[in-house]
Every structure is written in C-alpha cells, then in structure tokens.
Scaffold this active site. Structure first.
Site, PDB file in Angstrom:
ATOM      1  N   ALA A 184      35.507  48.493  43.803  1.00  0.00           N
ATOM      2  CA  ALA A 184      35.880  49.872  44.084  1.00  0.00           C
ATOM      3  C   ALA A 184      37.402  50.065  44.139  1.00  0.00           C
ATOM      4  O   ALA A 184      37.904  51.152  43.843  1.00  0.00           O
ATOM      5  CB  ALA A 184      35.236  50.324  45.388  1.00  0.00           C
ATOM      6  N   ARG A 227      35.242  50.057  51.938  1.00  0.00           N
ATOM      7  CA  ARG A 227      35.659  49.398  53.174  1.00  0.00           C
ATOM      8  C   ARG A 227      37.079  49.696  53.624  1.00  0.00           C
ATOM      9  O   ARG A 227      37.465  49.294  54.710  1.00  0.00           O
ATOM     10  CB  ARG A 227      35.437  47.882  53.047  1.00  0.00           C
ATOM     11  CG  ARG A 227      33.949  47.564  52.969  1.00  0.00           C
ATOM     12  CD  ARG A 227      33.667  46.097  52.711  1.00  0.00           C
ATOM     13  NE  ARG A 227      32.235  45.861  52.616  1.00  0.00           N
ATOM     14  CZ  ARG A 227      31.502  46.053  51.528  1.00  0.00           C
ATOM     15  NH1 ARG A 227      32.068  46.486  50.423  1.00  0.00           N
ATOM     16  NH2 ARG A 227      30.213  45.837  51.539  1.00  0.00           N
ATOM     17  N   GLN A 271      31.451  45.943  39.655  1.00  0.00           N
ATOM     18  CA  GLN A 271      30.528  46.421  40.684  1.00  0.00           C
ATOM     19  C   GLN A 271      30.566  47.940  40.720  1.00  0.00           C
ATOM     20  O   GLN A 271      29.822  48.564  41.458  1.00  0.00           O
ATOM     21  CB  GLN A 271      30.955  45.905  42.056  1.00  0.00           C
ATOM     22  CG  GLN A 271      31.072  44.406  42.148  1.00  0.00           C
ATOM     23  CD  GLN A 271      31.636  43.989  43.498  1.00  0.00           C
ATOM     24  OE1 GLN A 271      30.923  43.836  44.463  1.00  0.00           O
ATOM     25  NE2 GLN A 271      32.940  43.830  43.553  1.00  0.00           N
ATOM     26  N   ASP A 311      31.264  54.059  38.359  1.00  0.00           N
ATOM     27  CA  ASP A 311      31.931  55.310  37.998  1.00  0.00           C
ATOM     28  C   ASP A 311      32.191  55.488  36.506  1.00  0.00           C
ATOM     29  O   ASP A 311      32.658  56.543  36.080  1.00  0.00           O
ATOM     30  CB  ASP A 311      33.250  55.446  38.779  1.00  0.00           C
ATOM     31  CG  ASP A 311      34.169  54.239  38.599  1.00  0.00           C
ATOM     32  OD1 ASP A 311      34.130  53.588  37.540  1.00  0.00           O
ATOM     33  OD2 ASP A 311      34.937  53.931  39.539  1.00  0.00           O
ATOM     34  N   HIS A 352      26.005  46.880  39.251  1.00  0.00           N
ATOM     35  CA  HIS A 352      25.386  47.787  40.220  1.00  0.00           C
ATOM     36  C   HIS A 352      25.009  49.126  39.588  1.00  0.00           C
ATOM     37  O   HIS A 352      24.856  50.121  40.280  1.00  0.00           O
ATOM     38  CB  HIS A 352      26.303  47.981  41.429  1.00  0.00           C
ATOM     39  CG  HIS A 352      26.493  46.720  42.216  1.00  0.00           C
ATOM     40  ND1 HIS A 352      27.508  46.523  43.120  1.00  0.00           N
ATOM     41  CD2 HIS A 352      25.777  45.574  42.235  1.00  0.00           C
ATOM     42  CE1 HIS A 352      27.411  45.306  43.654  1.00  0.00           C
ATOM     43  NE2 HIS A 352      26.371  44.711  43.120  1.00  0.00           N
ATOM     44  N   SER A 364      36.436  43.495  47.898  1.00  0.00           N
ATOM     45  CA  SER A 364      36.487  42.754  49.155  1.00  0.00           C
ATOM     46  C   SER A 364      35.678  41.460  49.045  1.00  0.00           C
ATOM     47  O   SER A 364      35.729  40.622  49.938  1.00  0.00           O
ATOM     48  CB  SER A 364      35.949  43.624  50.295  1.00  0.00           C
ATOM     49  OG  SER A 364      34.630  44.025  50.003  1.00  0.00           O
ATOM     50  N   ILE A 393      46.960  47.627  42.514  1.00  0.00           N
ATOM     51  CA  ILE A 393      46.487  47.131  41.224  1.00  0.00           C
ATOM     52  C   ILE A 393      47.229  47.775  40.043  1.00  0.00           C
ATOM     53  O   ILE A 393      47.635  47.086  39.107  1.00  0.00           O
ATOM     54  CB  ILE A 393      44.969  47.385  41.074  1.00  0.00           C
ATOM     55  CG1 ILE A 393      44.214  46.528  42.078  1.00  0.00           C
ATOM     56  CG2 ILE A 393      44.495  47.113  39.651  1.00  0.00           C
ATOM     57  CD1 ILE A 393      42.774  46.945  42.286  1.00  0.00           C
TER      58      ILE A 393
HETATM   59  P1  NAD Z   1      35.139  47.390  48.790  1.00  0.00           P
HETATM   60  O1  NAD Z   1      35.337  48.801  49.215  1.00  0.00           O
HETATM   61  O2  NAD Z   1      34.338  46.508  49.649  1.00  0.00           O
HETATM   62  O3  NAD Z   1      36.558  46.688  48.610  1.00  0.00           O
HETATM   63  C1  NAD Z   1      37.594  47.294  47.904  1.00  0.00           C
HETATM   64  C2  NAD Z   1      38.836  46.408  48.081  1.00  0.00           C
HETATM   65  O4  NAD Z   1      39.857  46.930  47.245  1.00  0.00           O
HETATM   66  C3  NAD Z   1      39.383  46.410  49.503  1.00  0.00           C
HETATM   67  O5  NAD Z   1      39.570  45.076  49.915  1.00  0.00           O
HETATM   68  C4  NAD Z   1      40.704  47.179  49.403  1.00  0.00           C
HETATM   69  O6  NAD Z   1      41.705  46.649  50.237  1.00  0.00           O
HETATM   70  C5  NAD Z   1      41.087  46.982  47.960  1.00  0.00           C
HETATM   71  N1  NAD Z   1      41.830  48.099  47.370  1.00  0.00           N
HETATM   72  C6  NAD Z   1      41.532  49.429  47.446  1.00  0.00           C
HETATM   73  N2  NAD Z   1      42.396  50.136  46.688  1.00  0.00           N
HETATM   74  C7  NAD Z   1      43.275  49.232  46.132  1.00  0.00           C
HETATM   75  C8  NAD Z   1      44.387  49.356  45.252  1.00  0.00           C
HETATM   76  N3  NAD Z   1      44.781  50.544  44.759  1.00  0.00           N
HETATM   77  N4  NAD Z   1      45.050  48.220  44.910  1.00  0.00           N
HETATM   78  C9  NAD Z   1      44.668  47.004  45.402  1.00  0.00           C
HETATM   79  N5  NAD Z   1      43.605  46.840  46.217  1.00  0.00           N
HETATM   80  C10 NAD Z   1      42.912  47.939  46.570  1.00  0.00           C
HETATM   81  O7  NAD Z   1      34.587  47.457  47.307  1.00  0.00           O
HETATM   82  P2  NAD Z   1      33.652  46.444  46.493  1.00  0.00           P
HETATM   83  O8  NAD Z   1      34.029  45.044  46.751  1.00  0.00           O
HETATM   84  O9  NAD Z   1      33.629  46.959  45.114  1.00  0.00           O
HETATM   85  O10 NAD Z   1      32.209  46.656  47.144  1.00  0.00           O
HETATM   86  C11 NAD Z   1      31.710  47.945  47.357  1.00  0.00           C
HETATM   87  C12 NAD Z   1      30.400  48.309  46.665  1.00  0.00           C
HETATM   88  O11 NAD Z   1      30.350  49.732  46.602  1.00  0.00           O
HETATM   89  C13 NAD Z   1      30.300  47.858  45.247  1.00  0.00           C
HETATM   90  O12 NAD Z   1      29.128  47.139  45.153  1.00  0.00           O
HETATM   91  C14 NAD Z   1      30.211  49.133  44.379  1.00  0.00           C
HETATM   92  O13 NAD Z   1      28.978  49.155  43.693  1.00  0.00           O
HETATM   93  C15 NAD Z   1      30.165  50.301  45.334  1.00  0.00           C
HETATM   94  N6  NAD Z   1      31.217  51.352  45.170  1.00  0.00           N
HETATM   95  C16 NAD Z   1      31.652  51.721  43.936  1.00  0.00           C
HETATM   96  C17 NAD Z   1      32.650  52.688  43.783  1.00  0.00           C
HETATM   97  C18 NAD Z   1      33.088  53.067  42.388  1.00  0.00           C
HETATM   98  O14 NAD Z   1      32.312  52.952  41.448  1.00  0.00           O
HETATM   99  N7  NAD Z   1      34.340  53.506  42.198  1.00  0.00           N
HETATM  100  C19 NAD Z   1      33.227  53.266  44.906  1.00  0.00           C
HETATM  101  C20 NAD Z   1      32.763  52.872  46.180  1.00  0.00           C
HETATM  102  C21 NAD Z   1      31.758  51.908  46.282  1.00  0.00           C
END
Ligand code: NAD
Ligand code: ZN
Length: 248
Positions: free
Chosen positions: A23, A35, A100, A103, A120, A195, A237
């Site tokens: 995410a 998170r 994961q 979007d 996912h 994460s 990122i």
């Molecule tokens: P997560 O929210 O657990 O972790 C995201 C990580 O990215 C965090 O550790 C955060 O510190 C870091 N982060 C956020 N923005 C950042 C940036 N600009 N630069 C650097 N680091 C950054 O996400 P996850 O590990 O993908 O797990 C969440 C689950 O939720 C996934 O399985 C996914 O399917 C789903 N999800 C998807 C979306 C999407 O499609 N965009 C959004 C929310 C959740």
C-alpha cells in the site's frame, strides 16, 4: 556511497529484477495505506471472508465502505514510484511486480498486465463468488443505491464481491504460482511500501533472498525483514526510486 547510489548500482548490475509492492507505493497517489497513522485501519476493522459470506449486513457494510472510498481510488493516478518501475519494465530489467495492492496503478503506469501479479486481487471491479463472472462497479452501485439492495450475479444469481482477497479467503492459485516462478529466477528483489506482516504474500521476498537474490527494502519505517536485507532505505518511495532509476 549514499544508499540511493547503492540501490542504483544494484539495479544497474541486476538482470532479473522483481518488485514486491504494498500500500505504501500508492500513498503518494492519495490512497491511504492500512497501518500508517490515518490509515484505513484507524477507521475500519477488516471484514473477514466468513463474515461476508454469513451475513447480509456484513455484505451491505462492505459495499458501503467500498462506495465511500471508491471515488478516491478512481481519481488516483500513478506516482513517481510507479513510473520508475514502469521504466524498469520497459527496459526489460523488471521481470514482474508482485503486488498486494488492489488499486490497478501499476497497470495504469504502463506496466503490461502479464507482468503485474496481483496477490490480493483488484478492487476496481466486482466478481461472482460462484462463477467468477466480472461485473462493473457502476452497475453494482446503481442497484445498491436503491435501499442498499445487495447485487446478484447476472449469470447465476451468486453473491458478488469486489474482486479482492479478504482475510480468510483462499489466495488466487494462478497468481501464487506465477509469483513463485518469478521469485525463483530473480537476482534482485526490491520491496516497496509494505509493512511485510501479511502472509503468505510477505514470504516471496524472503524466498528470493534465500535463493541468492540481493534484497532491498524501501519503506518509511523499519520492517521485520530489515535484518535479512542487503540494503534498507527508510525514505519516501517516489523520490528514492526516481533518483535510483533516473526518471521522475
Ligand atoms: P501496510 O499499510 O501494512 O504498510 C504500508 C507501509 O508503507 C508502511 O510500513 C508505511 O510506513 C510505508 N509507507 C507508506 N507510504 C510510504 C511512502 N510514500 N514511502 C515509503 N514508505 C511508505 O500495507 P501492506 O503491507 O501493503 O499491507 C496492507 C494490505 O492492505 C495489503 O494486503 C493490500 O492488499 C491492502 N491495501 C491495499 C491498498 C492499495 O491497493 N493501494 C491500500 C490499502 C490497503
Ligand atoms: Zn455467477
């Protein structure tokens, strides 16, 4: 040498790069992650698959949430992080992105569909849980907007759900198989914005490292896999990847 220069060098030397994204790669496009502070989990507790199946009210709640957040997802556009990966794909260095995310932004950034492995699923459309038939969200919304009527499959009458994988739902077999394949052949694995706590997804980078690939993590904050990585960059990122790949 700075950490970003080191990443640049690893990318230059690699022949078969695989990216593992979460995410965090989409927050710079305006889609909240799970998170981080202000993330989705501070608002909603996830709906388990068994509850979705068992309860009409849970299904209604899940469509309510979907349509409350759908405008944000539809308005989102790929950012510098997505674009840097798209460039590596164009150069032929990036073999695949195991994501994961649900979007669709990797595909929107120009990475061919067959190089994006969605573990996912995808939240930009709905699918029937019985026959798999795809249904467009605009159609679902029209029905749901009338007294929160639950949509049914046009072909078989089955339950419709966004085409995502919920907690407690089986992982998509073909995507898992493809992810194993590309992981086995990777010589550089880069995790971006995850994460790394959701399994089995998070096991792919671990496997790549065990099989001899170099492993880089780019994430705002530390993760549980930092100790096995060859390089950890705790930074944004978009900026990091634009510098490492030389695009913006
Ligand atoms: P997560 O929210 O657990 O972790 C995201 C990580 O990215 C965090 O550790 C955060 O510190 C870091 N982060 C956020 N923005 C950042 C940036 N600009 N630069 C650097 N680091 C950054 O996400 P996850 O590990 O993908 O797990 C969440 C689950 O939720 C996934 O399985 C996914 O399917 C789903 N999800 C998807 C979306 C999407 O499609 N965009 C959004 C929310 C959740
Ligand atoms: Zn059906």
């Amino acid at each position: 040498m700075s950490a970003v220069d080191e990443l640049k060098r690893l990318i230059e030397r690699a022949g078969r790069i695989v990216a593992f994204t979460g995410a965090g790669i989409s927050t710079e496009s305006g889609i909240p992650d799970f998170r981080s502070p202000g993330g989705i989990w501070t608002k909603y507790r996830p709906i388990e698959f068994s509850d979705f199946l068992a309860s009409e009210e849970m299904r209604r709640e899940s469509w309510r949430r979907k349509f409350a957040t759908d405008a944000t997802m539809r308005a989102a556009e790929p950012n510098a992080g997505h674009r840097a990966l798209a460039r590596l794909a164009e150069d032929g260095k990036l073999v695949a992105i195991i994501t994961q995310n649900i979007d669709g932004l990797h595909q929107a950034s120009g990475v061919p569909d067959d190089r994006v492995i969605e573990l996912h699923g995808n939240a930009t459309y709905a699918a029937c849980l019985d026959c798999g038939r795809r249904h467009e969200l605009a159609w679902v919304k029209q029905i749901f907007d009338v007294d929160e009527t639950l949509p049914k499959c046009m072909a078989c009458g089955g339950i419709l759900k966004t085409a995502t994988i919920s907690f407690g739902q089986a992982m998509p077999e073909a995507a898992m198989e493809r992810a194993y394949e590309v992981t086995r052949e990777a010589d550089l694995m880069i995790t971006l914005g995850s994460s790394l706590v959701v399994y089995p997804a998070a096991s792919f980078p671990v496997m790549a490292k065990r099989l001899g690939a170099k492993y880089v993590i780019v994430n705002r904050e530390p993760t549980d896999q930092d100790q096995i990585a060859d390089l950890v960059i705790n930074a944004e990122i978009g900026a990091t990847m634009s510098k490492a790949v030389g695009v913006n």
